[in-house]
Design a protein around this motif. Structure first.
Motif: not given
Length: 151
Positions: A67-87
């Motif tokens: 579950g924690l690995f799954g949570g890490a994957g979700v948060v990493a996906f959100l980080a990628l979305e945030a990176l796109v918004v940053t660009v």
């Protein structure tokens, strides 16, 4: 009047008593084998219950780690979305919007790293996925039975 062994020791010429006298009551081999079989069955049942409890505990740890690995994957996906918004923000405005978006992205990546390390730690604690405590108990029981059998 009945004579006892002390009487015979006093009276010379009395033949010794040749009938075996039980010092204590001994159980038959069949009774001992039956009791050993029952005790062995009980021991095996108890060890199986221990193994089951250990596997349930380890299963929970694997579940938490997964579950924690799954949570890490979700948060990493959100980080990628945030990176796109940053660009996008960096291209649209010169500094204030993208700088704040970059900070959020960095924080999300740090959070993803923490979750991944915590998940890895939980899975490591549950490994190996075998009931080690139950196996050690069975080995100790077998060693004790062998020791008592050789006496």
């Amino acid at each position: 009047m009945m004579s006892t062994s002390e009487d015979r020791a006093v009276r010379p010429g009395t033949p010794p008593d040749t009938a075996p006298r039980p010092e204590h009551t001994e159980e038959s081999v069949g009774v001992l084998v039956s009791r050993a079989s029952q005790q062995l069955s009980q021991l095996v049942r108890e060890e199986m219950q221990l193994a089951q409890a250990e596997m349930v505990r380890k299963g929970k740890q694997f579940g938490i780690g997964g579950g924690l690995f799954g949570g890490a994957g979700v948060v990493a996906f959100l980080a990628l979305e945030a990176l796109v918004v940053t660009v996008i923000a960096a291209l649209a405005l010169v500094l204030p919007v993208w700088a704040s978006a970059l900070i959020v992205t960095g924080a999300l990546l740090v959070l993803a790293g923490i979750l991944a390390l915590t998940g890895k730690k939980e899975i490591g604690r549950a490994s190996p996925p075998t009931p080690q405590e139950a196996i050690a108990g069975v080995k100790a029981d077998v060693a004790e039975v062998r020791e008592k059998a050789h006496r």
